[in-house]
Design an enzyme around this catalytic site. Sequence first.
Site, PDB file in Angstrom:
ATOM      1  N   ASN A  17      -0.092   3.627   4.995  1.00  0.00           N
ATOM      2  CA  ASN A  17      -0.945   2.437   5.019  1.00  0.00           C
ATOM      3  C   ASN A  17      -1.391   2.174   3.587  1.00  0.00           C
ATOM      4  O   ASN A  17      -2.232   2.901   3.064  1.00  0.00           O
ATOM      5  CB  ASN A  17      -2.148   2.704   5.941  1.00  0.00           C
ATOM      6  CG  ASN A  17      -3.133   1.542   5.954  1.00  0.00           C
ATOM      7  OD1 ASN A  17      -2.878   0.493   5.362  1.00  0.00           O
ATOM      8  ND2 ASN A  17      -4.255   1.730   6.632  1.00  0.00           N
ATOM      9  N   TRP A  18      -0.795   1.164   2.981  1.00  0.00           N
ATOM     10  CA  TRP A  18      -1.101   0.892   1.564  1.00  0.00           C
ATOM     11  C   TRP A  18      -2.455   0.206   1.403  1.00  0.00           C
ATOM     12  O   TRP A  18      -2.926   0.042   0.288  1.00  0.00           O
ATOM     13  CB  TRP A  18       0.009   0.041   0.939  1.00  0.00           C
ATOM     14  CG  TRP A  18       1.338   0.735   0.815  1.00  0.00           C
ATOM     15  CD1 TRP A  18       1.668   1.991   1.279  1.00  0.00           C
ATOM     16  CD2 TRP A  18       2.521   0.239   0.158  1.00  0.00           C
ATOM     17  NE1 TRP A  18       2.970   2.298   0.956  1.00  0.00           N
ATOM     18  CE2 TRP A  18       3.528   1.234   0.275  1.00  0.00           C
ATOM     19  CE3 TRP A  18       2.834  -0.939  -0.502  1.00  0.00           C
ATOM     20  CZ2 TRP A  18       4.814   1.074  -0.261  1.00  0.00           C
ATOM     21  CZ3 TRP A  18       4.117  -1.102  -1.026  1.00  0.00           C
ATOM     22  CH2 TRP A  18       5.092  -0.103  -0.915  1.00  0.00           C
ATOM     23  N   LYS A  19      -3.044  -0.243   2.510  1.00  0.00           N
ATOM     24  CA  LYS A  19      -4.330  -0.954   2.470  1.00  0.00           C
ATOM     25  C   LYS A  19      -4.256  -2.109   1.460  1.00  0.00           C
ATOM     26  O   LYS A  19      -3.190  -2.714   1.318  1.00  0.00           O
ATOM     27  CB  LYS A  19      -5.467   0.034   2.177  1.00  0.00           C
ATOM     28  CG  LYS A  19      -5.445   1.217   3.171  1.00  0.00           C
ATOM     29  CD  LYS A  19      -6.662   2.068   3.146  1.00  0.00           C
ATOM     30  CE  LYS A  19      -6.535   3.196   4.161  1.00  0.00           C
ATOM     31  NZ  LYS A  19      -7.706   4.035   4.241  1.00  0.00           N
ATOM     32  N   HIS A  24      -7.825  -0.522  12.846  1.00  0.00           N
ATOM     33  CA  HIS A  24      -8.200   0.482  11.840  1.00  0.00           C
ATOM     34  C   HIS A  24      -9.724   0.491  11.709  1.00  0.00           C
ATOM     35  O   HIS A  24     -10.368  -0.558  11.832  1.00  0.00           O
ATOM     36  CB  HIS A  24      -7.537   0.146  10.501  1.00  0.00           C
ATOM     37  CG  HIS A  24      -7.625   1.266   9.511  1.00  0.00           C
ATOM     38  ND1 HIS A  24      -8.777   1.551   8.830  1.00  0.00           N
ATOM     39  CD2 HIS A  24      -6.718   2.197   9.139  1.00  0.00           C
ATOM     40  CE1 HIS A  24      -8.572   2.612   8.050  1.00  0.00           C
ATOM     41  NE2 HIS A  24      -7.311   3.023   8.227  1.00  0.00           N
ATOM     42  N   GLU A  64     -11.496   0.562   9.196  1.00  0.00           N
ATOM     43  CA  GLU A  64     -11.968  -0.344   8.144  1.00  0.00           C
ATOM     44  C   GLU A  64     -12.100  -1.770   8.671  1.00  0.00           C
ATOM     45  O   GLU A  64     -12.840  -2.576   8.104  1.00  0.00           O
ATOM     46  CB  GLU A  64     -11.023  -0.264   6.927  1.00  0.00           C
ATOM     47  CG  GLU A  64     -11.249   1.043   6.167  1.00  0.00           C
ATOM     48  CD  GLU A  64     -10.042   1.567   5.413  1.00  0.00           C
ATOM     49  OE1 GLU A  64      -9.084   0.810   5.194  1.00  0.00           O
ATOM     50  OE2 GLU A  64     -10.071   2.764   5.068  1.00  0.00           O
ATOM     51  N   GLU A  82      -7.858   8.754  13.629  1.00  0.00           N
ATOM     52  CA  GLU A  82      -8.349   8.818  12.255  1.00  0.00           C
ATOM     53  C   GLU A  82      -9.866   8.962  12.262  1.00  0.00           C
ATOM     54  O   GLU A  82     -10.587   7.952  12.356  1.00  0.00           O
ATOM     55  CB  GLU A  82      -7.975   7.539  11.492  1.00  0.00           C
ATOM     56  CG  GLU A  82      -6.485   7.297  11.374  1.00  0.00           C
ATOM     57  CD  GLU A  82      -6.153   6.384  10.198  1.00  0.00           C
ATOM     58  OE1 GLU A  82      -5.362   6.813   9.359  1.00  0.00           O
ATOM     59  OE2 GLU A  82      -6.708   5.279  10.119  1.00  0.00           O
ATOM     60  N   GLY A  86     -10.194   8.852   3.170  1.00  0.00           N
ATOM     61  CA  GLY A  86     -10.473   8.646   1.746  1.00  0.00           C
ATOM     62  C   GLY A  86     -11.509   9.587   1.168  1.00  0.00           C
ATOM     63  O   GLY A  86     -12.011   9.352   0.067  1.00  0.00           O
ATOM     64  N   SER A 129      -7.076  11.597   4.892  1.00  0.00           N
ATOM     65  CA  SER A 129      -6.870  12.520   3.767  1.00  0.00           C
ATOM     66  C   SER A 129      -5.676  13.444   3.958  1.00  0.00           C
ATOM     67  O   SER A 129      -5.723  14.615   3.571  1.00  0.00           O
ATOM     68  CB  SER A 129      -8.152  13.324   3.503  1.00  0.00           C
ATOM     69  OG  SER A 129      -9.200  12.468   3.115  1.00  0.00           O
ATOM     70  N   GLY A 141      -4.080   7.063   0.862  1.00  0.00           N
ATOM     71  CA  GLY A 141      -3.941   7.262  -0.583  1.00  0.00           C
ATOM     72  C   GLY A 141      -2.635   7.923  -1.000  1.00  0.00           C
ATOM     73  O   GLY A 141      -1.997   7.470  -1.968  1.00  0.00           O
TER      74      GLY A 141
HETATM   75  P1  13P Z   1      -6.486   8.338   3.419  1.00  0.00           P
HETATM   76  O1  13P Z   1      -5.186   9.084   3.633  1.00  0.00           O
HETATM   77  O2  13P Z   1      -6.576   7.720   2.056  1.00  0.00           O
HETATM   78  O3  13P Z   1      -7.658   9.179   3.783  1.00  0.00           O
HETATM   79  O4  13P Z   1      -6.491   7.088   4.422  1.00  0.00           O
HETATM   80  C1  13P Z   1      -6.215   7.308   5.770  1.00  0.00           C
HETATM   81  C2  13P Z   1      -6.110   6.008   6.460  1.00  0.00           C
HETATM   82  O5  13P Z   1      -7.078   5.300   6.647  1.00  0.00           O
HETATM   83  C3  13P Z   1      -4.760   5.576   6.904  1.00  0.00           C
HETATM   84  O6  13P Z   1      -4.826   4.488   7.750  1.00  0.00           O
END
Ligand code: 13P
Length: 244
Positions: A8-10, A94, A96, A161, A167, A206, A228
Amino acid sequence: MRQLIAGNWKMNGLRADAIALATALAAELHGDAGCDVLVCPPSTVLAAVTEALAGSAVMTGGQDCHTDASGACTGDVSAPMLRDAGAGWVILGHSERRLGYGESNALVREKVRAAVAAGLTPIVCVGETEQQRLSGNAETVVAAQIDGSVPAGFAGVVAYEPVWAIGTGRTASEDDVVAMHRCIRSQLVETLGEAGAGLRILYGGSVKPAGAAALLALPEVGGALVGGASLVAADFLAIIRAAS
Ligand code: 13P
């Protein structure tokens, strides 16, 4: 079960960087990667990334979609638009988006329906906040998210998640991952019947190369949703190798 490693590149990736990352992955991942591999770039570079990955083992997806196929929804992207740009998948619900934009289980469920209607495979994210975990409600929260977000006939993927692990560099303990994935499995079977027994459940939060092999070997872990570390080709490739 064959594992799925999804990146997931966000909200990361200008055109040149996104194409460079996709090109680096394509150079390493041709033929059978030993697991399914997916990247979900921002929608602005989805078509370019899909093109850069053509002929490789890497699939592409979106990070969200609207419930409608088209219309007066300024700023939104629909499931058919993602499909048109080359996506085969879409991440939905997600944390977020659930926490940042107040997305409810009912809205996520409608998005899942829209995604499936457009021919996309949905990845539905669930996970508790730190407060919910500390108050002993992690399993109840996640079971309710599954029950509310997953429509009848669902044949996609679920990603667990924990919000506090995203993160932060903190990952859930192996015992907690196993317990939460078992809880998700039993809720999937309760909601969907026997079909719920065969769906993949990813872990996210993470995930890094160190520890990936141990994580992916845990019962009921069908892959990883990587944030990440999916932005660094060497790290994402190391996680893919850990799954293969
Ligand atoms: P990280 O791997 O940066 O913690 O992010 C996880 C995530 O939200 C994947 O959707």
